[in-house]
Design a protein around this motif. Structure first.
Motif, PDB file in Angstrom:
ATOM      1  N   VAL A   1       6.936   5.992   8.986  1.00 25.96           N
ATOM      2  CA  VAL A   1       5.832   5.952   8.018  1.00 25.96           C
ATOM      3  C   VAL A   1       5.106   7.296   8.006  1.00 25.96           C
ATOM      4  O   VAL A   1       4.814   7.871   6.947  1.00 25.96           O
ATOM      5  N   THR A   2       4.824   7.813   9.200  1.00 26.63           N
ATOM      6  CA  THR A   2       4.127   9.097   9.314  1.00 26.63           C
ATOM      7  C   THR A   2       4.959  10.224   8.695  1.00 26.63           C
ATOM      8  O   THR A   2       4.415  11.082   7.987  1.00 26.63           O
TER       9      THR A   2
ATOM     10  N   MET B   1       0.824  -1.207   0.000  1.00 24.58           N
ATOM     11  CA  MET B   1       0.000   0.000   0.000  1.00 24.58           C
ATOM     12  C   MET B   1       0.863   1.263   0.000  1.00 24.58           C
ATOM     13  O   MET B   1       0.564   2.235  -0.707  1.00 24.58           O
ATOM     14  N   LEU B   2       1.928   1.263   0.795  1.00 21.18           N
ATOM     15  CA  LEU B   2       2.820   2.421   0.830  1.00 21.18           C
ATOM     16  C   LEU B   2       3.509   2.612  -0.522  1.00 21.18           C
ATOM     17  O   LEU B   2       3.737   3.749  -0.956  1.00 21.18           O
ATOM     18  N   LYS B   3       3.790   1.509  -1.189  1.00 22.77           N
ATOM     19  CA  LYS B   3       4.361   1.601  -2.543  1.00 22.77           C
ATOM     20  C   LYS B   3       3.362   2.227  -3.496  1.00 22.77           C
ATOM     21  O   LYS B   3       3.708   3.118  -4.281  1.00 22.77           O
ATOM     22  N   ARG B   4       2.079   1.806  -3.425  1.00 18.94           N
ATOM     23  CA  ARG B   4       1.051   2.381  -4.292  1.00 18.94           C
ATOM     24  C   ARG B   4       0.853   3.865  -3.987  1.00 18.94           C
ATOM     25  O   ARG B   4       0.527   4.641  -4.888  1.00 18.94           O
ATOM     26  N   ALA B   5       1.052   4.238  -2.747  1.00 17.39           N
ATOM     27  CA  ALA B   5       0.883   5.630  -2.354  1.00 17.39           C
ATOM     28  C   ALA B   5       2.090   6.493  -2.715  1.00 17.39           C
ATOM     29  O   ALA B   5       2.065   7.711  -2.512  1.00 17.39           O
ATOM     30  N   GLY B   6       3.149   5.877  -3.226  1.00 16.79           N
ATOM     31  CA  GLY B   6       4.327   6.634  -3.646  1.00 16.79           C
ATOM     32  C   GLY B   6       5.213   7.092  -2.501  1.00 16.79           C
ATOM     33  O   GLY B   6       5.965   8.062  -2.640  1.00 16.79           O
ATOM     34  N   VAL B   7       5.156   6.384  -1.363  1.00 14.40           N
ATOM     35  CA  VAL B   7       5.937   6.810  -0.193  1.00 14.40           C
ATOM     36  C   VAL B   7       6.789   5.666   0.358  1.00 14.40           C
ATOM     37  O   VAL B   7       7.047   5.596   1.562  1.00 14.40           O
ATOM     38  N   ALA B   8       7.243   4.775  -0.509  1.00 13.23           N
ATOM     39  CA  ALA B   8       7.944   3.580  -0.040  1.00 13.23           C
ATOM     40  C   ALA B   8       9.449   3.624  -0.247  1.00 13.23           C
ATOM     41  O   ALA B   8      10.156   2.711   0.204  1.00 13.23           O
ATOM     42  N   ASP B   9       9.976   4.658  -0.895  1.00 12.09           N
ATOM     43  CA  ASP B   9      11.398   4.656  -1.235  1.00 12.09           C
ATOM     44  C   ASP B   9      12.287   4.560  -0.007  1.00 12.09           C
ATOM     45  O   ASP B   9      13.211   3.732   0.057  1.00 12.09           O
ATOM     46  N   ARG B  10      12.052   5.415   0.990  1.00 16.08           N
ATOM     47  CA  ARG B  10      12.917   5.407   2.172  1.00 16.08           C
ATOM     48  C   ARG B  10      12.729   4.127   2.973  1.00 16.08           C
ATOM     49  O   ARG B  10      13.685   3.589   3.545  1.00 16.08           O
ATOM     50  N   MET B  11      11.507   3.625   3.004  1.00 16.18           N
ATOM     51  CA  MET B  11      11.256   2.372   3.702  1.00 16.18           C
ATOM     52  C   MET B  11      12.085   1.243   3.109  1.00 16.18           C
ATOM     53  O   MET B  11      12.679   0.436   3.835  1.00 16.18           O
ATOM     54  N   HIS B  12      12.143   1.181   1.775  1.00 17.16           N
ATOM     55  CA  HIS B  12      12.911   0.113   1.142  1.00 17.16           C
ATOM     56  C   HIS B  12      14.412   0.295   1.339  1.00 17.16           C
ATOM     57  O   HIS B  12      15.164  -0.685   1.352  1.00 17.16           O
ATOM     58  N   LYS B  13      14.861   1.529   1.513  1.00 21.94           N
ATOM     59  CA  LYS B  13      16.292   1.784   1.751  1.00 21.94           C
ATOM     60  C   LYS B  13      16.694   1.517   3.195  1.00 21.94           C
ATOM     61  O   LYS B  13      17.758   0.964   3.470  1.00 21.94           O
ATOM     62  N   GLU B  14      15.839   1.916   4.149  1.00 21.78           N
ATOM     63  CA  GLU B  14      16.215   1.873   5.557  1.00 21.78           C
ATOM     64  C   GLU B  14      15.501   0.792   6.361  1.00 21.78           C
ATOM     65  O   GLU B  14      15.958   0.425   7.452  1.00 21.78           O
ATOM     66  N   GLY B  15      14.380   0.286   5.853  1.00 21.87           N
ATOM     67  CA  GLY B  15      13.636  -0.736   6.582  1.00 21.87           C
ATOM     68  C   GLY B  15      14.368  -2.064   6.601  1.00 21.87           C
ATOM     69  O   GLY B  15      15.270  -2.329   5.793  1.00 21.87           O
ATOM     70  N   LEU B  16      13.976  -2.909   7.540  1.00 21.39           N
ATOM     71  CA  LEU B  16      14.635  -4.200   7.722  1.00 21.39           C
ATOM     72  C   LEU B  16      13.648  -5.333   7.413  1.00 21.39           C
ATOM     73  O   LEU B  16      12.771  -5.624   8.226  1.00 21.39           O
ATOM     74  N   PRO B  17      13.769  -5.978   6.239  1.00 24.03           N
ATOM     75  CA  PRO B  17      12.896  -7.116   5.945  1.00 24.03           C
ATOM     76  C   PRO B  17      13.210  -8.282   6.884  1.00 24.03           C
ATOM     77  O   PRO B  17      14.380  -8.597   7.116  1.00 24.03           O
ATOM     78  N   HIS B  18      12.180  -8.886   7.439  1.00 22.65           N
ATOM     79  CA  HIS B  18      12.362 -10.021   8.342  1.00 22.65           C
ATOM     80  C   HIS B  18      11.660 -11.242   7.779  1.00 22.65           C
ATOM     81  O   HIS B  18      10.491 -11.185   7.400  1.00 22.65           O
ATOM     82  N   ASP B  19      12.381 -12.369   7.771  1.00 27.13           N
ATOM     83  CA  ASP B  19      11.852 -13.619   7.255  1.00 27.13           C
ATOM     84  C   ASP B  19      11.293 -14.519   8.347  1.00 27.13           C
ATOM     85  O   ASP B  19      10.735 -15.579   8.050  1.00 27.13           O
ATOM     86  N   GLY B  20      11.443 -14.110   9.622  1.00 31.15           N
ATOM     87  CA  GLY B  20      10.965 -14.954  10.704  1.00 31.15           C
ATOM     88  C   GLY B  20      11.092 -14.255  12.037  1.00 31.15           C
ATOM     89  O   GLY B  20      11.499 -13.095  12.121  1.00 31.15           O
ATOM     90  N   PHE B  21      10.725 -14.967  13.107  1.00 35.52           N
ATOM     91  CA  PHE B  21      10.910 -14.463  14.464  1.00 35.52           C
ATOM     92  C   PHE B  21      10.971 -15.643  15.408  1.00 35.52           C
ATOM     93  O   PHE B  21      10.581 -16.769  15.060  1.00 35.52           O
ATOM     94  N   ALA B  22      11.465 -15.404  16.623  1.00 43.47           N
ATOM     95  CA  ALA B  22      11.564 -16.452  17.636  1.00 43.47           C
ATOM     96  C   ALA B  22      10.455 -16.281  18.658  1.00 43.47           C
ATOM     97  O   ALA B  22      10.055 -15.162  18.988  1.00 43.47           O
ATOM     98  N   ILE B  23       9.960 -17.405  19.172  1.00 44.13           N
ATOM     99  CA  ILE B  23       8.917 -17.389  20.187  1.00 44.13           C
ATOM    100  C   ILE B  23       9.241 -18.475  21.198  1.00 44.13           C
ATOM    101  O   ILE B  23       9.683 -19.574  20.835  1.00 44.13           O
ATOM    102  N   SER B  24       9.043 -18.171  22.489  1.00 43.86           N
ATOM    103  CA  SER B  24       9.326 -19.168  23.516  1.00 43.86           C
ATOM    104  C   SER B  24       8.306 -19.067  24.637  1.00 43.86           C
ATOM    105  O   SER B  24       7.846 -17.977  24.988  1.00 43.86           O
ATOM    106  N   VAL B  25       7.952 -20.220  25.173  1.00 43.58           N
ATOM    107  CA  VAL B  25       7.113 -20.324  26.359  1.00 43.58           C
ATOM    108  C   VAL B  25       7.801 -21.323  27.271  1.00 43.58           C
ATOM    109  O   VAL B  25       8.010 -22.484  26.882  1.00 43.58           O
TER     110      VAL B  25
END
Length: 390
Positions: free
Chosen positions: A105-106, A55-79
């Protein structure tokens, strides 16, 4: 003054709606009771679903996100003693999430509005939606001691849980569902390296803990505390010590500590208002629903509202069809309740509920052990975490 759509609230949902409408040629005005600096000072979520990234890409505001954001492929969970990595990418056929702070984003959306000289009125006082039950809605507000009125076709309430939009709905026209949890999250933000390259969710005997991040050098941590906790009674050192205990020995050995640049306690609640449409006024985001932050759904759920709402308004003006407007509440609420369920489930699994006794603790452990042994259960968790389809 007259416009097609008045948007109340200049948080990420209101600004995203404004940006999407602008790109489709729909005129709108945004009213915000706070200053731009105050809006940007809010420390909020930082995990974006793939749908919101698009959605942010469609809105034309995704450039900085793609440069500085951190894509995550997973996470850890423990109980307890059971720890598991959820392989989001592998379990969902390639989907992932993006770590990028709500503040960023804002800011990107604000910059886009400044660049096109959009009509955003900050520090608008006494904003009041009127006559939205008829064909000629209007909104009044005060600015610098002068009262202004805007006539419009639709009003979109994106002004949060405590905003004026939902409060303007006549009593009896809205049903509210709410669950208040007996604890909150004590959060600390610090310029230290994250303890891991992915998020860690932990349910320890002392309570819940989350190791998150905003960048490679800015970390965000949370611990479960009783409702009503005074943040000033927790020193930085006490928070770091508790995090080391709750996150486990492996994380404790790697965790970097430092002075906090922000500390706060956020209460946890589940809340839904039904319906989300009242004549020519629609609610979106926190104005219509709240989720506990455990499942990282708050900002993303607001974005899905904006998907349905922007699509409906663009259809109304472009195709002269009111079908999307008529079905907005139904479509949005169907996804909202699924996200509420997931956030409630994550919260129930990962927090201590001493008042529920030993049976509940054993159920949490059994749930976690089942999750660790079931591929189907992991797929279900992963597909909800990366975001259900709009």
């Amino acid at each position: 003054m007259r416009t097609q759509v008045v948007i109340i609230g200049a948080g990420p949902s209101g600004l995203l709606l404004s940006q999407l409408l602008h790109l489709s040629g729909v005129d709108c005005v945004v009213l915000e009771r706070r200053s731009p600096d105050y809006v940007l000072s809010r420390i909020r979520a930082g995990v974006l679903e793939q749908g919101m990234v698009e959605m942010l890409k469609r809105a034309g505001v995704a450039d900085r996100m793609h440069k500085e954001g951190l894509p995550h492929d997973g996470f850890a969970i423990s109980v307890g003693e059971t720890r598991l990595r959820i392989d989001l990418k592998g379990l969902t056929g390639g989907k992932r999430v993006m770590v990028y702070g709500q503040t960023e984003v804002t800011k990107d959306l604000m910059d886009a509005h400044v660049a096109r000289d959009a009509q955003v009125v900050y520090e608008a006082e006494n904003v009041t939606p009127l006559d939205f039950d008829g064909d000629s809605p209007r909104v009044t507000y005060e600015k610098d001691g002068v009262t202004h009125e805007i006539a419009c076709d639709f009003i979109c309430g994106c002004d949060g849980f405590h905003g004026v939009s939902r409060a303007a709905v006549p009593e009896g026209a809205i049903t509210e569902y709410e669950k208040v949890y007996p604890f909150g999250w004590l959060g600390i933000l610090s310029y230290v390296k994250p303890v891991d390259h992915e998020l860690i969710y932990a349910n320890h005997a002392n309570g819940f803990a989350l190791a998150s991040m905003r960048s490679h050098t800015l970390s965000r941590y949370y611990i479960q505390v009783p409702a009503g906790t005074d943040v000033n009674k927790w020193t930085d050192d006490a928070i770091w010590d508790e995090l080391k205990i709750r996150l486990g020995e492996e994380a404790a050995a790697k965790i970097e500590t430092g002075p906090s640049i922000e500390k706060s306690v956020a209460p946890l609640r589940s809340f839904v208002a039904e319906p989300l449409r009242f004549g020519r006024m629609m609610l979106a985001g926190d104005a219509g629903h709240i989720v506990p932050p455990t499942g990282a759904k708050g900002l993303n759920l607001a974005a899905s509202d904006i998907h349905y709402l922007s699509t409906a308004l663009i259809e109304y003006y472009g195709e002269k069809s009111s079908a999307g407007i008529d079905n907005y509440s139904q479509h949005a609420l169907a996804r909202i309740w699924k996200a509420e369920r997931f956030s409630w489930w994550m919260t129930t699994l990962l927090h201590q509920f001493p008042e529920l006794g030993a049976f509940n603790a054993r159920m949490q452990q059994a749930e976690m052990d089942y999750l660790a042994s079931s591929h189907a259960a992991q797929v279900s968790l992963a597909e909800n975490y990366v975001g259900l389809p709009f």
